[in-house]
Design a protein around this motif. Structure first.
Motif, PDB file in Angstrom:
ATOM      1  N   GLU A  44      29.638   5.487 -28.571  1.00 59.63           N
ATOM      2  CA  GLU A  44      28.726   5.345 -29.705  1.00 59.63           C
ATOM      3  C   GLU A  44      29.099   6.317 -30.820  1.00 59.63           C
ATOM      4  O   GLU A  44      29.031   5.975 -32.012  1.00 59.63           O
ATOM      5  CB  GLU A  44      27.290   5.586 -29.252  1.00 59.63           C
ATOM      6  CG  GLU A  44      26.271   5.398 -30.372  1.00 59.63           C
ATOM      7  CD  GLU A  44      24.865   5.746 -29.939  1.00 59.63           C
ATOM      8  OE1 GLU A  44      23.933   5.010 -30.280  1.00 59.63           O
ATOM      9  OE2 GLU A  44      24.701   6.785 -29.258  1.00 59.63           O
ATOM     10  N   GLY A  47      31.490   4.926 -33.011  1.00 51.13           N
ATOM     11  CA  GLY A  47      31.058   3.737 -33.734  1.00 51.13           C
ATOM     12  C   GLY A  47      31.488   2.434 -33.096  1.00 51.13           C
ATOM     13  O   GLY A  47      31.445   1.378 -33.740  1.00 51.13           O
ATOM     14  N   LEU A  49      30.158   1.039 -30.203  1.00 52.07           N
ATOM     15  CA  LEU A  49      29.016   0.314 -29.646  1.00 52.07           C
ATOM     16  C   LEU A  49      27.745   1.095 -29.941  1.00 52.07           C
ATOM     17  O   LEU A  49      27.792   2.222 -30.450  1.00 52.07           O
ATOM     18  CB  LEU A  49      29.187   0.074 -28.136  1.00 52.07           C
ATOM     19  CG  LEU A  49      29.539   1.255 -27.209  1.00 52.07           C
ATOM     20  CD1 LEU A  49      28.352   2.181 -26.967  1.00 52.07           C
ATOM     21  CD2 LEU A  49      30.043   0.729 -25.875  1.00 52.07           C
ATOM     22  N   ASP A  50      26.621   0.490 -29.638  1.00 50.38           N
ATOM     23  CA  ASP A  50      25.316   1.139 -29.823  1.00 50.38           C
ATOM     24  C   ASP A  50      24.636   1.286 -28.470  1.00 50.38           C
ATOM     25  O   ASP A  50      24.674   0.365 -27.647  1.00 50.38           O
ATOM     26  CB  ASP A  50      24.407   0.311 -30.736  1.00 50.38           C
ATOM     27  CG  ASP A  50      24.844   0.387 -32.195  1.00 50.38           C
ATOM     28  OD1 ASP A  50      25.639   1.284 -32.532  1.00 50.38           O
ATOM     29  OD2 ASP A  50      24.402  -0.474 -32.980  1.00 50.38           O
ATOM     30  N   ARG A  51      24.044   2.445 -28.246  1.00 54.58           N
ATOM     31  CA  ARG A  51      23.243   2.616 -27.034  1.00 54.58           C
ATOM     32  C   ARG A  51      21.892   1.928 -27.217  1.00 54.58           C
ATOM     33  O   ARG A  51      21.309   1.958 -28.288  1.00 54.58           O
ATOM     34  CB  ARG A  51      23.017   4.099 -26.744  1.00 54.58           C
ATOM     35  CG  ARG A  51      24.211   4.798 -26.119  1.00 54.58           C
ATOM     36  CD  ARG A  51      23.831   6.198 -25.713  1.00 54.58           C
ATOM     37  NE  ARG A  51      23.436   7.019 -26.859  1.00 54.58           N
ATOM     38  CZ  ARG A  51      22.707   8.113 -26.784  1.00 54.58           C
ATOM     39  NH1 ARG A  51      22.251   8.520 -25.612  1.00 54.58           N
ATOM     40  NH2 ARG A  51      22.403   8.799 -27.866  1.00 54.58           N
ATOM     41  N   ARG A  52      21.431   1.303 -26.155  1.00 51.09           N
ATOM     42  CA  ARG A  52      20.098   0.711 -26.114  1.00 51.09           C
ATOM     43  C   ARG A  52      19.423   1.174 -24.844  1.00 51.09           C
ATOM     44  O   ARG A  52      20.023   1.837 -24.014  1.00 51.09           O
ATOM     45  CB  ARG A  52      20.167  -0.816 -26.188  1.00 51.09           C
ATOM     46  CG  ARG A  52      20.457  -1.365 -27.592  1.00 51.09           C
ATOM     47  CD  ARG A  52      19.340  -1.026 -28.561  1.00 51.09           C
ATOM     48  NE  ARG A  52      19.602  -1.583 -29.885  1.00 51.09           N
ATOM     49  CZ  ARG A  52      20.230  -0.939 -30.846  1.00 51.09           C
ATOM     50  NH1 ARG A  52      20.687   0.299 -30.620  1.00 51.09           N
ATOM     51  NH2 ARG A  52      20.417  -1.493 -32.026  1.00 51.09           N
ATOM     52  N   PRO A  59      27.723  -2.972 -31.868  1.00 51.22           N
ATOM     53  CA  PRO A  59      27.162  -2.224 -33.005  1.00 51.22           C
ATOM     54  C   PRO A  59      26.608  -3.165 -34.061  1.00 51.22           C
ATOM     55  O   PRO A  59      27.044  -4.302 -34.189  1.00 51.22           O
ATOM     56  CB  PRO A  59      28.369  -1.439 -33.532  1.00 51.22           C
ATOM     57  CG  PRO A  59      29.567  -2.209 -33.078  1.00 51.22           C
ATOM     58  CD  PRO A  59      29.179  -2.821 -31.765  1.00 51.22           C
ATOM     59  N   GLY A  60      25.607  -2.677 -34.801  1.00 55.76           N
ATOM     60  CA  GLY A  60      25.065  -3.468 -35.888  1.00 55.76           C
ATOM     61  C   GLY A  60      23.588  -3.757 -35.762  1.00 55.76           C
ATOM     62  O   GLY A  60      23.010  -4.401 -36.618  1.00 55.76           O
ATOM     63  N   THR A  63      21.872  -7.818 -31.266  1.00 53.02           N
ATOM     64  CA  THR A  63      22.841  -8.260 -30.272  1.00 53.02           C
ATOM     65  C   THR A  63      23.129  -9.743 -30.443  1.00 53.02           C
ATOM     66  O   THR A  63      22.285 -10.518 -30.860  1.00 53.02           O
ATOM     67  CB  THR A  63      22.300  -8.032 -28.852  1.00 53.02           C
ATOM     68  OG1 THR A  63      21.112  -8.802 -28.690  1.00 53.02           O
ATOM     69  CG2 THR A  63      21.994  -6.573 -28.615  1.00 53.02           C
TER      70      THR A  63
END
Length: 340
Positions: A44, A47, A49-52, A59-60, A63
């Protein structure tokens, strides 16, 4: 496996599936969830991927939808437990609608044992699961086949639902938040799901904990239209999922959580609640439970009895007995709104 190799594999899984839980990542890379969480945090920071809440996504912010083969392997045990409980909400002779999805497919396999049932669906997988059930009538919508999830979508599907009225709709989706309700990543699927909701007196959402707090592009079931959510218990470290569940309960959604080891009756529960009725939750004989409103009708929060008015901690109360409730699969409990 070296850290660089692990992270590359994690990245490839997220890119292929759109969203993957930490538990599944740990299983695939054969390491602990603590190590995977550290890897996800590093990816993360780059940049990539995004943690959930309990997982990782592209990312963004929103999903994208995973394909059916990928989704069928994610949180499979949780989906099975959810389907077991949801099937107990259906009585003989009812007419229900069941939307598309891997969790609803699991539900359909259990509905095959309910005599006199009529199931309306736009899902080929749901229909297939019920194809050999002699005492269940299956009604398919029209529409255009969407191959990624084996569902019928488009104007043909929506028009075939006009004028239909059933007791319950069982729907799943890609994400669930207290702010927007249930959502999905595909516009055509969302439109058909909304038509399914309009046909039902009560709306039951089936969503495992990996979907809690995830927001996707197209809203299907607003929070004030949801009657009940059936979900599994989030991992202890997933504070956001627990907060999301409480927020949904505070807005009047009845939360049934599977897999709870212990759950005592909430303060103020009517004597004998959940004891001897044996009927599905939410029916007229279920004393001590709020009446389920029709879709679109906002629910009133029950008021607490006195005190300072400050919200208390989440209260878990034992759910009533459900028909065919799985044995040995843990207690089932309902999450009550905060007392005010």
């Amino acid at each position: 496996m070296f850290a660089a190799e692990r992270r590359q594999l994690i990245l490839e899984m997220v890119r292929a599936n759109g969203a993957v839980s930490l538990r599944e990542l740990a299983r695939v890379v054969q390491t602990s969830e603590v190590t995977v969480r550290r890897d996800v945090r590093a990816l993360e920071a780059e940049g990539l991927l995004d943690r959930r809440h309990g997982g990782a996504v592209l990312p963004g912010g929103f999903t994208r939808e995973s394909g059916f083969p990928q989704k069928s392997h994610l949180a499979s045990a949780e989906k099975t437990a959810i389907a077991d409980v949801a099937a107990g909400l259906v009585a003989e002779g009812e007419a229900v609608v069941v939307g598309a999805g891997t969790t609803t497919q699991e539900l359909a396999r259990r509905l095959a044992r309910v005599p006199g049932l009529t199931v309306v669906t736009n899902s080929l997988l749901v229909a297939q699961a019920l194809a050999h059930a002699n005492r269940v009538e299956v009604v398919m919508t029209g529409g255009t086949l969407r191959g990624s999830n084996y569902a019928l979508v488009g104007s043909g599907a929506e028009q075939s639902l006009q004028g239909l009225r059933v007791s319950r709709a069982f729907l799943s989706g890609s994400g669930l938040t207290a702010e927007r309700g249930l959502s999905t990543s595909n516009m055509l699927s969302a439109s058909v799901d909304r038509a399914l909701v309009q046909a039902a007196a009560e709306v039951v959402v089936l969503a495992d904990h990996t979907k809690l707090g995830t927001d996707t592009m197209f809203q299907t079931v607003p929070t004030d239209v949801m009657t009940r959510l059936v979900t599994d218990k989030p991992p202890p470290q997933n504070d956001r999922a627990g907060t999301e569940l409480q927020a949904l309960a505070d807005q009047g959604v009845q939360i049934t959580v599977t897999g709870l080891a212990q759950a005592g009756p909430a303060e103020g529960t009517a004597p004998g609640h959940g004891g001897g009725g044996g009927g599905p939750a939410g029916r007229s004989g279920d004393k001590g439970r709020r009446e389920m409103p029709m879709p679109g009708q906002r629910r009133n929060h029950p008021q607490g009895g006195g005190g300072s008015g400050a919200p208390g901690p989440p209260q878990l109360r034992s759910a009533p007995s459900l028909p065919d409730q799985p044995q040995g699969g843990g207690r089932v409990a309902d999450l009550a709104p905060r007392r005010r």
